[in-house]
Design a protein around this motif. Structure first.
Motif: not given
Length: 221
Positions: A125-141
């Protein structure tokens, strides 16, 4: 050309598909189809696979063809998983990620809470500065191009500054159209027109990008 960002997919990329975790997810999706659409197991499997191939996620297919699906309920249902099938990293990927001179980002069609659980289970976990997930794309994955633009805009990055690590072939073409370097995680002998590098696992891919960055890493040293 200078790379600045390493975009890592999550499922079946940061861990091997042999873990069976994605099979758990697919089973949960199939069960959701059976319970909510009143389908038998065979038809649920067929429809799930069809929606995934057409829309990139089964959720998108459900929403397009079956009216309103409560998104959060769906995500919670399908991610009720047993993560002990994932073995913590033995230290080699940790070293490779730590030494990679790029900002490391998670770029996943899964929800953030699933990504956090997986990263914690793997000890990465500590290696990754950010997480872009399906909500970040407003479900346009992924592979919807809007998902890639969302990440680039948020990072203030150009496509050529990014390398994408992926196990899903359909997600490579949009990345290449934006100028990204692409690393496909796939069995030996696989070929793909939009993959710059094809490797059997994420460690090999990360080491290959070390080479591209001019900082080769010898884990045996």
């Amino acid at each position: 050309m200078t790379l600045r960002f390493a975009l890592y997919d999550l499922d079946n990329t940061l861990y091997a598909d042999s873990s069976g975790l994605m099979e758990q997810i697919n089973d949960r999706i199939g069960l959701f189809f059976q319970e909510h659409l009143q389908l038998d197991a065979a038809e649920a499997h067929r429809l799930r696979q069809s929606y995934y191939e057409q829309y990139g996620t089964t959720l998108a297919g459900l929403q397009k063809h079956h009216g309103v699906v409560e998104t959060e309920d769906y995500l919670t249902f399908i991610h009720q998983l047993t993560l002990d099938v994932l073995l913590p990293d033995d230290g080699t990927l940790h070293v490779a990620l730590q030494a990679l001179p790029l900002q490391k980002i998670i770029f996943t069609n899964s929800p953030r809470e699933h990504a956090v659980r997986v990263l914690n289970q793997l000890g990465l976990h500590d290696h990754f500065e950010q997480i872009f997930d399906i909500r970040a794309f407003e479900f346009l994955a992924k592979p919807d191009l809007n998902a890639y633009h969302t990440v680039l805009h948020a990072l203030n990055a150009q496509g050529h500054e990014c390398v994408l690590f992926e196990d899903t072939m359909a997600n490579l073409a949009p990345a290449k159209s934006l100028g990204m370097t692409t690393v496909l995680i796939a069995p030996e002998g696989t070929q793909h027109p939009f993959a710059d590098i094809i490797v059997p696992n994420v460690l090999a891919g990360t080491l290959a990008i070390h080479e591209r960055c001019g900082v080769p890493l010898n884990l045996a040293a």
